[in-house]
Write an enzyme that holds these catalytic residues in place. Structure first.
Site, PDB file in Angstrom:
ATOM      1  N   GLU A 320      -7.908  -2.968  -1.566  1.00 41.83           N
ATOM      2  CA  GLU A 320      -7.502  -2.157  -0.268  1.00 41.83           C
ATOM      3  C   GLU A 320      -8.239  -0.715  -0.262  1.00 41.83           C
ATOM      4  O   GLU A 320      -7.740   0.155   0.152  1.00 41.83           O
ATOM      5  CB  GLU A 320      -5.944  -1.750  -0.257  1.00 41.83           C
ATOM      6  CG  GLU A 320      -5.215  -2.867  -0.560  1.00 41.83           C
ATOM      7  CD  GLU A 320      -3.555  -2.471  -0.662  1.00 41.83           C
ATOM      8  OE1 GLU A 320      -3.484  -1.654  -1.444  1.00 41.83           O
ATOM      9  OE2 GLU A 320      -2.748  -3.377  -0.037  1.00 41.83           O
ATOM     10  N   CYS A 416       4.935  -0.790   2.247  1.00 38.74           N
ATOM     11  CA  CYS A 416       4.553   0.602   2.459  1.00 38.74           C
ATOM     12  C   CYS A 416       4.485   1.038   3.830  1.00 38.74           C
ATOM     13  O   CYS A 416       4.791   2.375   4.186  1.00 38.74           O
ATOM     14  CB  CYS A 416       3.495   0.989   1.509  1.00 38.74           C
ATOM     15  SG  CYS A 416       1.996  -0.214   2.058  1.00 38.74           S
TER      16      CYS A 416
END
Lengths: 656, 656
Positions: A320, A416
């Site tokens: 990421e 998240c």
């Protein structure tokens, strides 16, 4: 703490009332839909969504329920972010029912806390003897940081100390465990977050211990021998993830060198911006010059070499993470919603360090495009990854795009992003102004009232506009008595022509511009009126010549909004569309689209495929084209009408 | 076997002598460098290269050395492919020294064979009790297939039966283990290869058992319940790879449905084309109509929807697999060298099924571009993945490109490609002609002599040309006596204008064209001469409008050669280059480049970056350009001058 920087402050959220034709919808959505929806999600009550189990984990750890821990090692943080969003909502408007739910959760959290202050349901339930043994991978400090942020928000809103006391006890425990003193762990978090949280805790407790602990974590980072290796050796080389890449790849968590030696935005994008926000927050407090320069240097690399036009950051799925300079693929992109939220945290703190337009410009870019686009119009589904180009048909069989969901998801195993959007929007009032000494910087144009204190007088500034659809922004002053202060208005980088009138009188911008802000000094009294007119033509944006993914392409932007074309309006095979350099682009108001928005209608050319035939490649073919009318919609609103293609960057066809 | 197809044949390799200004270099390279180099590699004698251990594995299995197995489960196949290449070299020209090495290897292989015929060093050394328990993942039949191919090639070249007897014993053992009869395994290979190998074994043994076994494997494939699941259950669910995707994802190995129900090129590209080559080979022998249609259908999807301009196939790294229709990324591409070699195997067999130009066109495309590009000019390094666009700077930090090596590698842990290139080039003589009844189809233009038999007369056809640099091709006939047969000359799809003269007399192509071949019927005698002139202007190639990765771009091709631009000639930031639609393109002879080649010099425009500044995005910027001269080199020769950018598809700038 000695502060060598001019004193700046974040406006407390209850000093700001948003009443905005654009944003109030989203803030109400957070209150009425998103926060209740996420409460259901945390309690596993959303049908066909990824389970969360986060509340259940706390209940089990509190001894209130039986069962086993389930979820990621950082599942606790989803509850904390939800609580933080609740805190922000309550700061703006008390809501006894919501507060009751929150108080109940707080009771459970308090019960789940161990005697010594430790609080983490994963370790408590799964590995009670292994606390603080895998900082690199296991997010204990990250979860603690989020709980602190949630607690501070809730305490500020309600004045209730219970959860604040919980996190003080937690932070004190962390302070007992970590530090440079002998016997303490000389370590730091795998996922940065605790740093900025400790600064927030300091701001409500005034306990300098938290500033020192924040500084310790930041200064410890990247020292050799590497802490991740030391703790891994102590553990006997075990790891918690499928492989040990987090431990090996130090740059993944920006632990490859000391922060003041880091040159570039690298590694996991969310960790990077959370870290930078922490450094900037600390530096604003301590005036640490090296850290300020680190923030400036890392900011510069990120926004001038590694940021999407949408304010997305992190262009690769692996880790990421950021990629290399100027490598910004539109389709295999990552651009996590959380990363753009962290970018806004970082930008806000940079504004506090030095009120320069560029920080607010990026804040605006990320907010109006990626962050807002991260949530559906109905507040019930979310993007984790925010692509700038989507071709669902191509994705059917190519796992290179597996991470790119062409429609928003109800929830995520790694959840998240949704609560992060919620807390961001719920706290939007904090991002509108930065106050530095006797100047109020209007950095975002969001209608509503904000209350300041200058020369011990209460001053209320009211903004009114139809932004971002329109660039006419009105400010009116209310003051107990005539007061000296400056109002600094951001003239966005995207705006070529701005006009300001004060009480009807045109004000020349010559001589009053400073770092992209028009500074209106004066003695202000009730009834004073400022009119800011930002011209908002459609802009043809081009990427830096070094970006190969934008070469030969153009994107449309109007005001802060980046536009895109979707299959729903323009049919499929959008790659065949070309926008002529001299084609007409008209702004139209489409009142039926998502409660009304300005769309851009463009004259374009489309390559025809009908007569091409079957050959994949042809020599010197006759290219048949047709004139087409393209409808561009704001990027943030894409993917609200089912599955289809989308493109931000469109082929440009030069008209000579 | 009943053959309902017109009898076709592959010309035995010793009937063909290549003496070609272009190819002889590579064939000599294979003889003088590649095969000796690979022999060193198989014996782990290349410094700083990935170890092979393949010969050692055989020696240990033969009881000649001590040690442990090392390498992939299919390590044996590298030795087999090397032996196959040696066989082809010896077929063209005997070489006692090389033959001695090969005979020694054969002795070792024979010793490594088990009493019952089983031959596989991985299972023999690592899991002697688990033979044939994980067909899906473990390549036993794949290795057997390669050993059969190697043995047939060596036997055909030398007449020595030792290795042929080894593989007959092996094949008979396989026939004992597999089949529809009760007590036999109703299974099939995970990686197709045995099918075409069994057909080759049949062609030297005339034992129809091998044809039946080939047919069994092909017809068993994809039946439900799935064999991979059945055997996995028997094993207790264990798997040999890091995860069980090979077992779960049936389409990865084209086992998701019966072959005659498969609609598209899908899954692992090498497996797909090896399977198709096997089906086509079998169908040519048996005349099975369903299988012929399967070949035609799968061919069509592959070449009209999923093939790169370079003849590369398989556009995703995951599973080394095909992607979706029209999804052909140039940078994250796979396009494995072996896949293009398998594509040539498939094309050759399709030519034997039906001599239609399109098959030979694709064969030529894959051969002159991807396959040849897979090896360095010096024969000592290789590409596994063959990208059409390379930006080394972007790759530094983006793991999305990890599989794309911007320079050729000395060897690979998975070393399928290098020996595959060697056997392909060593057997090139087999691909020049297809003979069907009394017609010889000249499908590739490679100079040299080939010997045929028509009307029981020996006929020698000699080709002479400077192809691919020049389209003038000369054929002369030598015949024992005047003989009736047809010479069919391929007029490539890329050629707009072709001329033929027979003994100096211009021949109209009207009425003699059939499926892209000019058929010259006649009674031919010694001294007859045919001149074929294929005009070879530079061609601007465009991709199908549905391919988004070629939209707005153009590639240059001349004859069969696809061209590219490299940083070595054109500087960096090639994405800034635009080729105007009316720009001059000149063919130049560059005698200093790789022994002399035709390059293309093009007038182009390059966006200047110098004055752009730091901003990543700019509204309505003034685009500064400069006129530049681009040098295009043949794609196959890229990456022979160090690390740098490369691009096949170049932005096109329309001149109106």
């Amino acid at each position: 703490m000695k502060n060598t920087i001019s004193k700046t402050m974040t406006l407390p959220l209850n000093n700001v009332q948003i009443n905005d034709s654009f944003w109030s919808y989203y803030i109400n959505l957070v209150r009425d839909v998103v926060v209740p929806y996420q409460w259901d999600a945390l309690n596993d009550r959303i049908p066909n969504a990824e389970p969360s189990h986060a509340i259940k984990n706390f209940k089990i750890a509190a001894g209130e329920e039986q069962g086993e821990y389930y979820g990621m090692v950082f599942q606790d943080s989803d509850v904390a972010k939800w609580l933080e969003a609740v805190g922000y909502l309550l700061a703006v408007e008390r809501d006894p029912e919501l507060e009751k739910i929150a108080d109940e959760v707080i009771d459970i959290i308090a019960k789940a806390q161990r005697e010594d202050g430790y609080l983490n349901t994963y370790y408590t339930l799964k590995e009670p003897n292994n606390r603080w043994t895998d900082l690199c991978e296991c997010h204990e400090l990250y979860c603690a940081g989020h709980m602190i942020e949630g607690a501070v928000a809730y305490y500020r809103a309600t004045g209730k100390r219970k959860i604040l006391d919980v996190v003080i006890k937690l932070a004190d425990h962390i302070d007992d465990v970590f530090g440079s003193e002998p016997g303490k762990l000389q370590g730091y978090d795998g996922h940065q977050e605790i740093e900025l949280a400790l600064m927030k805790l300091y701001e409500v407790t005034y306990d300098e211990k938290y500033v020192k602990l924040c500084q310790f974590f930041l200064e410890e980072r990247g020292k050799e021998p590497y802490f991740y290796d030391i703790e891994a050796k102590k553990r006997g080389g075990t790891h918690h993830w499928a492989d040990d890449f987090m431990i090996k790849d130090k740059a993944y968590s920006q632990a490859h060198k000391p922060i003041n030696e880091q040159e570039k935005a690298i590694g996991h994008a969310v960790r990077f911006v959370y870290m930078c926000a922490g450094i900037a927050h600390l530096a604003a407090e301590t005036g640490n010059r090296d850290m300020i320069q680190t923030c400036q240097r890392l900011w510069r690399n990120m926004v001038t070499k590694q940021m999407y036009i949408t304010g997305g950051i992190g262009s690769q799925r692996h880790g990421e993470a950021f990629s290399s300079d100027y490598d910004l693929p539109n389709d295999t992109v990552y651009a996590e919603t959380c990363a753009s939220i962290g970018l806004i945290f970082f930008a806000q703190r940079m504004m506090q360090l030095e009120p320069v337009r560029k920080y607010a410009d990026v804040m605006e870019r990320a907010l109006y495009n990626t962050v807002l686009g991260g949530m559906s119009r109905d507040g019930k589904s979310f993007f984790y990854v925010n692509p700038l180009e989507v071709y669902p048909k191509a994705y059917e069989n190519n796992q290179n795009y597996d991470h790119v969901k062409p429609v928003r998801q109800k929830w995520f195993g790694c959840a998240c992003c949704p609560p992060n959007v919620a807390r961001m929007l719920a706290s939007l009032g904090q991002y509108i102004y930065t106050v530095q000494e006797n100047t109020v910087y209007a950095q975002l144009y969001i209608s509503g009232k904000a209350e300041f204190e200058f020369e011990s007088n209460r001053v209320i500034l009211e903004q009114n506009s139809n932004y971002p659809w329109d660039g006419n922004i009105n400010f009116t002053v209310q003051a107990d008595r005539e007061t000296n202060f400056s109002i600094a208005l951001r003239i966005p980088e995207w705006c070529d022509q701005a006009e300001i009138t004060v009480n009807g009188e045109r004000k020349s911008l010559d001589g009053i511009m400073a770092d992209g802000f028009a500074i209106l000094e004066g003695s202000w009294k009730t009834g004073d009126e400022i009119q800011l007119i930002l011209s908002m033509p459609v802009q043809r944006v081009k990427g830096h010549p070094y970006i190969r993914q934008t070469a030969g392409k153009v994107a449309l932007q109007r005001g802060p909004l980046v536009y895109c074309i979707e299959e729903a309006d323009n049919g499929s095979n959008l790659q065949q569309v070309m926008l002529p350099t001299d084609g007409k682009l008209e702004v139209n108001s489409d009142q039926n689209l998502f409660g009304g928005m300005q769309v851009i209608i463009g004259q374009a050319i489309k390559q025809k495929a009908e007569n091409w035939g079957e050959a994949l490649y042809k020599s010197n073919p006759k290219i048949e084209t047709e004139a087409v009318t393209l409808k561009f919609i704001p990027y943030f609103s894409w993917a609200n009408r089912g599955l289809g293609e989308m493109q931000v960057w469109v082929q440009e066809r030069e008209t000579i």
